[in-house]
Design an enzyme around this catalytic site. Sequence first.
Site, PDB file in Angstrom:
ATOM      1  N   GLY A  17       0.786  -1.227   0.000  1.00 33.76           N
ATOM      2  CA  GLY A  17       0.000   0.000   0.000  1.00 33.76           C
ATOM      3  C   GLY A  17       0.816   1.275   0.000  1.00 33.76           C
ATOM      4  N   TYR A 153     -11.035   4.119  14.197  1.00 37.50           N
ATOM      5  CA  TYR A 153     -10.072   4.618  13.219  1.00 37.50           C
ATOM      6  C   TYR A 153     -10.067   6.145  13.221  1.00 37.50           C
ATOM      7  CZ  TYR A 153      -7.965   5.427   8.607  1.00 37.50           C
ATOM      8  OH  TYR A 153      -7.175   5.866   7.564  1.00 37.50           O
ATOM      9  N   LYS A 157      -6.852   8.557  14.256  1.00 40.40           N
ATOM     10  CA  LYS A 157      -6.287   9.496  13.281  1.00 40.40           C
ATOM     11  C   LYS A 157      -6.460  10.945  13.735  1.00 40.40           C
ATOM     12  CE  LYS A 157      -4.758   6.599  10.155  1.00 40.40           C
ATOM     13  NZ  LYS A 157      -3.307   6.449   9.917  1.00 40.40           N
ATOM     14  N   ILE A 188      -7.665   5.709  -0.793  1.00 41.06           N
ATOM     15  CA  ILE A 188      -6.567   5.443  -1.717  1.00 41.06           C
ATOM     16  C   ILE A 188      -6.613   3.964  -2.080  1.00 41.06           C
ATOM     17  CG2 ILE A 188      -4.075   5.548  -2.081  1.00 41.06           C
ATOM     18  CD1 ILE A 188      -5.298   8.301  -1.701  1.00 41.06           C
ATOM     19  N   THR A 190      -5.470   0.901  -2.066  1.00 41.20           N
ATOM     20  CA  THR A 190      -4.512   0.052  -1.379  1.00 41.20           C
ATOM     21  C   THR A 190      -5.214  -1.218  -0.911  1.00 41.20           C
ATOM     22  OG1 THR A 190      -4.963   0.965   0.815  1.00 41.20           O
ATOM     23  CG2 THR A 190      -3.289   2.083  -0.521  1.00 41.20           C
TER      24      THR A 190
END
Length: 253
Positions: A17, A153, A157, A188, A190
């Site tokens: 990734g 998450y 972050k 993205i 990944t």
Amino acid sequence: MSRLNGKIAIITGAGSGLGKAISETFAAEGARVVLTDIDMEAVTKVADAIGANAIALQQDVVEEQRWDEIFSATIDAFGTPHILVNNAGLVIPGTIEDCTLDLFRRHTSIMLDGVFLGCRAAVRAMKANDQPSSIINLSSMAALQGYSPFVAYSAAKGGVRSMTKSVALHCKEQDYPIRCNSLHPAGIDTPMVRQEAVGAGGGETPATGMIKIGDLGHPNDVAALCVYLASDESRFMTAGEYPVDNGVLYKPA
């Protein structure tokens, strides 16, 4: 290309990734790179493909002592690093109603505790450098907007976003040659984003050309900004937060 000539970089989560793309791009720009990942097989393949200017090390970013070992191994192999990219992470769905405490703590352990440990080790090592140094923390658009299906998450972050500014200001106050910035990607293309639990759809993102709003970005879109923030070109930029989102942050609801 030579924008990172003479630089030594550590990149976590480099087995796939974003970490893989950042490592490859840094090496292409002249840096010597230390790639770490919990998956030793994957990260070794990436380092082997890069060649002599890369080494792979196994690392669980939540292990405090391992950070000292990673920096010692880097110094032994190449010298004192000038760049740290805190990229390692995970994402597992969970709303405020159904996210367990164990799941919440797993996210914050890897993406908040791990980033703290990385930043601390980097500042201690880099503060005596005779050339500018850079810490780049991978946060997320979830830190700027919130994202209800991924509450743990988003929380982790968000903590990275605030901690980045505290690290940056400390380094300025102490007159250390270290900048610290956070990147905030949207989706993205990944393996982490493509996993079934996250549910990202659509075709593979091309490496060049325009991308429609709402579509996934390419890992190189993030890697290119990392090169700039790692290089001395960005010497006047610290404590910043940089969306890599194709305008999603400002898209009307």
